[in-house]
Write an enzyme that holds these catalytic residues in place. Structure first.
Site, PDB file in Angstrom:
ATOM      1  N   CYS A  79       0.841  -1.201   0.000  1.00  0.00           N
ATOM      2  CA  CYS A  79       0.000   0.000   0.000  1.00  0.00           C
ATOM      3  C   CYS A  79       0.877   1.251   0.000  1.00  0.00           C
ATOM      4  CB  CYS A  79      -0.976  -0.052   1.169  1.00  0.00           C
ATOM      5  SG  CYS A  79      -2.363   1.077   0.945  1.00  0.00           S
ATOM      6  N   HIS A  82      -3.564  -5.495   1.009  1.00  0.00           N
ATOM      7  CA  HIS A  82      -2.911  -5.703   2.310  1.00  0.00           C
ATOM      8  C   HIS A  82      -2.921  -7.176   2.698  1.00  0.00           C
ATOM      9  CE1 HIS A  82      -2.597  -1.514   3.826  1.00  0.00           C
ATOM     10  NE2 HIS A  82      -3.638  -1.288   3.068  1.00  0.00           N
ATOM     11  N   GLU A 133      -1.399  -8.488   5.072  1.00  0.00           N
ATOM     12  CA  GLU A 133      -1.340  -8.592   6.536  1.00  0.00           C
ATOM     13  C   GLU A 133      -2.718  -8.433   7.185  1.00  0.00           C
ATOM     14  OE1 GLU A 133      -0.628  -5.961   4.834  1.00  0.00           O
ATOM     15  OE2 GLU A 133      -1.108  -4.142   5.953  1.00  0.00           O
TER      16      GLU A 133
END
Ligand SMILES: Nc1ncnc2c1ncn2[C@@H]1O[C@H](COP(=O)(O)OP(=O)(O)O)[C@@H](O)[C@H]1O
Ligand SMILES: [Mg+2]
EC number: 6.3.5.3
Lengths: 755, 79, 232, 79
Positions: C87, C204, C206
């Site tokens: 990002c 993302h 994560e």
């Protein structure tokens, strides 16, 4: 500042204006929002004419926004204590115990007027302000919510306001990196000239590491940190306390511009300093900036305060004492440090590239003394600014009660299927996806239930516990019957928390009303508070923080009474929680609570009749307790995972939501009967908004045990059907609707409005 | 006809973006840079042929949409 | 595997990235403040997290891309250190010149936070070997400036050299305009440098590392890195 | 001395914000508005006194930070 004496003989200090400033007169006081009696009181307190700076101090501290002069005596009626409460109202935010030595800290606040004038910055700075209220107490912010009331969708300004407000909330929250996980959004012509933007922030801290605002320790340094002071929003607090007129947008001074990047640095720097033991007291500079933060800190601590305004970091030239004290520049905090800790603190703030300045010291005088350019420009008793501010018992009259609305007084739709599609796609019920997709709702990696359910769930980082969060109000009900409406708003948040399996802990509120000098508006205010108080009391669900926003009127037209409630609940074991989406075919579908087909003040009646009509549905708090308790118990035991509470739009909305939030399953149901087992008219059964109800689905082999548990808990229950594999909503004898059509109807409104 | 509208924050209004750019330049070693302010330019292709009418129309667009006069001011240039 | 996460002023996914890396590698990554001039020795991975470095002022990632630590990130990347930018981290890598192209404002103008489908376009990289070639996975985006742009020659080079790691796609893997959340050229969601040791991606990973967060498809990126190191 | 830097997207690079402004103007009833492009202006206060040196320095700032030449072009104006 060793050269500044900490003891001053207030009354004997020569107090003088800067020579170029206008002389203070009763007229000037009136322009500052002080009426004749209030100005007389200032004269009597000081025994002389105030300086301009002093007039500024009184004008903001005695504004409705800061002094709560119309609301104070009524707010006292709200229950604020309970075993879970660590800190109730009176601090920057409320604090509740969530076990394991941890605490949740939260508050809601309005930014209505600035958002109407400059929607992006108004909404953005609203988020910034409420975040500061939370991290000033030592909490890391973990979630944001927002409750928005806009004018009619077809009103000329609505699209522009929605666009700016949503972008502003997202712009600030996304950048700071705190997920915006929920809220509510409504459209009604009564907000055409006065929208509401209420923002709520929730944070987490260790229960024994909470920071408070009461200053202590004569001689201790008073420290300013954060961004520099400019001439922003001077008189924001008085603006928030006056009615709007058509030309306000022209006359009003600049609204503040927010800098979320600086806020993010401020959060990190404050939390870093809070990990040491250098801070005695801390408070954010919100409305009325340096004035209210310094007066409140010193006032609460029962000390005095002396500020040397020449040391205030400014970003504009030649700012006067008056301007510095009244500026509402954002992203600033005031702290009292332990003596000798200045350098340690300075190093932290400088690392984060933030301003840091020792601007004064605590004194033992009980006075606020301001020095600027070698002159004492203000010297006033602190009590007169805070505790002894005006406190009014405004006349109030109760609202005219509305008659019950019988189902046969409301036209039944010819095509009930179409009526359901219309309702699901109506401005008040349509999907808010267009809004919450603009909010980062997953940053921080702990969002367990995203927007779209009854309550959002945010995990307590590093644990298997979660906080459930919701914001609700039904202003139509509050208008129709303030007392029942106040009760209902509390009960709805409580129900939304229960529906996901959370134990409701406490609420925060943001009470948005019209002009309190009108007895009928004051009557709405008092009625809503008393209703809220009764519900909070009965549900063991205290109010721990809140905010009042009055004078929400334009050209004499008041908003609907809108006491927004923000509820916080605790899920002790996240493995056991519920959500509205259907999870399997073959589940039994139960409706909990009593269905009487109450159409009064319902969305359906408003659509069918073209205006709001009838008394709102009453809230049976005893039944709420039993039904909510049962639902939570079944969820906690891992026996129930699909739950949705019924609110606006009644059963029809709830059936549709179960399908829309699910994975393509359908429903095969029939309409419920009334409590006596008699059939109800279809439109009343589908769209009635009887309170205290939940729709639940559970595997059919557990249906009998569940019905038994309901009977034991004295919760009325009716099995109304089953979940099915096909994507269809089939309501026996009424209509059959395809999931795709429901979805299309539900998703259409906002994208079309905003295209 | 083409119009270019320059939109800048009013003097005194906080300009966090300008501030950050200033810091960025300083970090890269550019010294002697004082205040940095940042603004927007909007370029419009117009069907108008009469300058005064065009200017009036763009002025209306600025008040209606392009600028928020609470915090911004604008300047119109016809080209 | 020894990893570091760079923290810029305004980073806000640094903790999320550390949680994901620790879960995958079994050891906590080191946080490196942007003002450091060198990275710790013997690193296996450096990650640039999401967020709004410097408020995204001027252009996303512009100011952070020139911060002191980036010189060493560049030098070490040239010597083969693996670099992952997610990002804002992707934006920083482009601004710093470690990856080609630029990330512009989403064509829809708005910030967009939603689940998307991603097609794994090259599963033979250090960042993607845990996935199957062409596999469709769930991704999650949260950005305002994710619209990947590069000139035609660069685009051809990226596609010909297998340097597109992920593309936005429909549930069935079709790469369609409707499946593109931000207007990226050819639906590009993540690109590699020529040597294959630097990956920038807008989604993302994560944020999708546990069922309760909405899915586990993001784990593959971290598991791939661990596997790649074990193979080396 | 003051410098004003105009930063615009290169021709051919799609400008979603410009487009949105164009749609917004059309929705408000402004017709005859063709292409709309949006850009940035950065205003710098400079300590320099010599115009050519100032221009060179600002040019370096543009290449180093102010513009991203993959997508943008810039123009420097001294005032
Ligand atoms: N302004 C907003 N911001 C974020 N989420 C919102 C907003 N408005 C509504 N929502 C979300 O949309 C869903 C529906 O809202 P609402 O109708 O108020 O739900 P309920 O009736 O269960 O209280 C909720 O999940 C809510 O959090
Ligand atoms: Mg609900």
């Amino acid at each position: 500042m060793p050269d500044n004496p900490t003891k001053t003989q207030g009354a004997q200090t020569p107090v003088a204006d800067t020579p170029t400033e206008p002389a203070v007169t009763a007229d000037l006081a009136a322009e500052h929002g002080l009426n004749a009696a209030e100005y007389d009181r200032v004269l009597a307190t000081l025994g002389r004419t105030p300086t301009l700076t002093e007039l500024g101090l009184y004008s903001v501290m005695w504004s409705e926004h800061c002094s709560y002069k119309s609301s104070r005596r009524h707010l006292k009626k709200l229950p604020t204590s309970g075993p879970q409460v660590i800190q109730g109202p009176g601090e920057n935010a409320g604090v509740v115990d969530i076990g394991n030595g941890q605490a949740a800290i939260f508050k809601m606040e309005s930014h209505n007027h600035p958002s109407f004038i400059e929607p992006y910055q108004g909404a953005a700075t609203g988020v910034g302000g409420i975040l500061r209220d939370v991290f000033t107490m030592g909490a890391r912010p973990v979630a944001l919510l927002n409750a928005l009331s806009f004018g009619a969708p077809d009103h000329a300004k609505t699209q522009h306001l929605v666009s700016g407000v949503v972008a502003g909330i997202g712009g600030y929250g996304n950048c700071v990196g705190v997920p915006t996980v929920g809220g509510e959004t409504r459209f009604h012509s009564r907000y055409n000239g006065n929208i509401l933007v209420n923002a709520m922030a929730v944070g987490l801290a260790d229960a024994d590491k909470i920071f408070y605002s009461a200053a202590a320790g004569v001689g201790n340094p008073v420290v300013y940190v954060g961004a520099k002071t400019g001439r922003d929003g001077i008189h924001g607090a008085t603006m928030a306390s006056a009615e709007f007129s058509e030309d306000s947008a022209e006359k009003r001074p600049t609204v503040q511009v927010g800098d979320p990047f600086t806020e993010k640095l401020l959060i990190e720097a404050c939390l870093e300093l809070m990990a040491t033991d250098a801070i005695v007291a801390i408070q954010d500079m919100g409305a009325a900036g340096l004035t209210s933060s310094s007066a409140e800190m010193a006032g609460k601590g029962g000390v005095g305060i002396r500020l040397d305004l020449d040391r205030v970091p400014t970003r504009e030239d030649a700012m006067t004492a008056y301007e510095m004290m009244l500026s509402e520049s954002q992203e600033r905090m005031l702290m009292v440090l332990k003596p000798g800790r200045e350098d340690q603190a300075r190093a932290i703030f400088e690392k984060w590239e933030l301003d840091f300045a020792v601007i004064g010291a605590l004194t033992d005088t009980g006075r606020m003394t301001l020095v600027n350019g070698g002159r004492t420009v203000a010297d006033v008793p602190l009590d007169s600014l805070t505790d002894d501010a005006p406190n009014y018992d405004r006349p109030h009259v109760p609202s005219e009660p509305r008659p019950l609305l019988r189902p046969d007084e409301v036209p039944a739709a010819d095509d009930m299927g179409q009526a359901i599609l219309d309702m699901v796609g109506a401005p008040d019920l349509a999907s808010r996806r267009w809004i919450w997709e603009q909010y980062d709702h997953t940053v921080m990696g702990d969002t367990i239930a995203r927007p779209g359910g009854d309550a959002a769930i945010v995990r307590v980082h590093g644990t298997n516990k979660g906080l459930a969060l919701t914001a609700d109000c039904t202003p139509r009900y509050c208008e129709a019957d303030p007392f029942e409406g106040g009760k209902q708003a509390v009960a709805e948040t409580w129900r939304n928390l229960s529906a996901v399996g959370a134990e409701p802990l406490a609420v925060t509120d943001c009470l948005n009303f019209g002009n309190p000098e009108r007895p009928e508006i004051m009557g709405q205010f008092v009625g809503c508070i008393e209703g809220m108080a009764q519900a909070c009391e009965a549900l063991g669900y205290p109010v721990v923080s809140g905010n009042v926003s009055l004078y929400n009127e334009t050209e004499g037209q008041a908003i609907l009474p809108t006491p927004t409630l923000g509820g916080v609940g605790l899920i002790r074991n996240l493995d056991h929680r519920a959500s509205p989406g259907i999870k399997r075919a073959g589940d039994a579908v139960f409706l909990l609570g009593e269905t009487r087909g109450h159409l009064g003040a319902s969305l359906y009646a408003a659509h069918a009749l073209g205006h709001d009509a009838g008394a709102p549905p009453p809230v049976d708090l005893d039944l709420e307790m039993r039904a909510g308790g049962l639902v939570r118990q079944e969820i906690a035991l891992g026996r129930l995972d699909t739950v949705h509470d019924l609110s606006d739009g009644g059963l029809a909305e709830a059936l549709a939501t179960l399908m829309l939030a699910g994975d393509g399953y359908g429903l095969d149901v029939r309409l419920p009967n009334d409590p006596d087992g008699q059939p109800l008219a279809a439109h009343a059964a589908l769209f009635g908004e009887d309170q205290g109800r939940y729709l639940v689905c559970l595997p059919a082999d557990r249906a009998e045990a569940f019905a038994h548990a309901c009977a034991e808990a004295r919760v009325p229950v009716e099995r109304i059907g089953d979940t099915v594999a096909g994507p269809q909503l089939a309501i026996a004898g009424v209509a059959t609707l395809a999931l795709d059509d429901l979805r299309a109807a539900h998703e259409r409104f906002l994208p079309t409005l905003m295209a | 006809m083409k119009a270019r509208v320059h939109i800048t924050l009013k003097p005194g209004v906080l300009d966090p973006e300008g501030k950050a750019i200033g810091r960025g330049l300083a970090a890269l070693g550019y010294d002697g840079v004082g205040e940095v302010r940042q603004g927007k330019v909007v370029e419009l292709d117009l069907a108008d042929t009469e300058p005064q009418a065009a200017r009036d129309r763009v002025d209306a667009m600025c008040r209606d949409l392009l600028a928020n006069t609470v915090i911004e001011r604008y300047e119109i240039e016809l080209i | 595997m020894k990893s570091a996460v760079i923290v810029f002023p305004g980073s806000n996914c640094d903790r999320d990235m550390m949680v994901a890396l620790e879960a995958a590698t079994g050891r906590p990554p080191v946080a490196v403040w942007h003002r450091e001039t060198s990275l710790p020795a013997d690193l296996d991975l450096v990650a640039l997290p999401g967020g709004f470095s410097y408020g995204d002022y001027l252009r996303s990632g512009a100011i952070a891309g020139r911060s002191p630590v980036m010189a060493d990130v560049k030098a070490r990347a040239e010597r083969g250190l693996r670099v992952l930018g997610v990002c804002n981290g992707f934006q920083v890598l482009c601004e710093a010149g470690l990856l080609p192209g630029a990330l512009m404002r989403n064509t829809g103008i708005h910030f967009v936070c939603r689940d998307v489908h991603l097609r794994v376009d090259n599963a033979r990289t250090a960042f993607t070997n845990a996935y199957g070639q062409g596999q469709v996975i769930r991704g999650h985006v949260a950005h305002h400036d994710g619209n990947y742009f590069c000139d035609d020659d660069t685009l051809t080079a990226l596609e010909d050299q297998g340097r597109v790691a992920f593309r936005y796609c429909a549930a069935d893997g079709a790469v369609t305009p409707d499946a593109n959340p931000n207007g990226s050229r050819n639906n590009i969601a993540g690109v590699l440098n020529a040597a294959g040791n630097v990956l920038g991606m807008m989604p993302h990973p994560e944020r999708l590392i546990a069922p309760e967060l909405g899915g586990t498809d993001g784990r593959g990126v971290f598991d791939s890195l661990v596997a790649a190191l074990a193979d080396a």
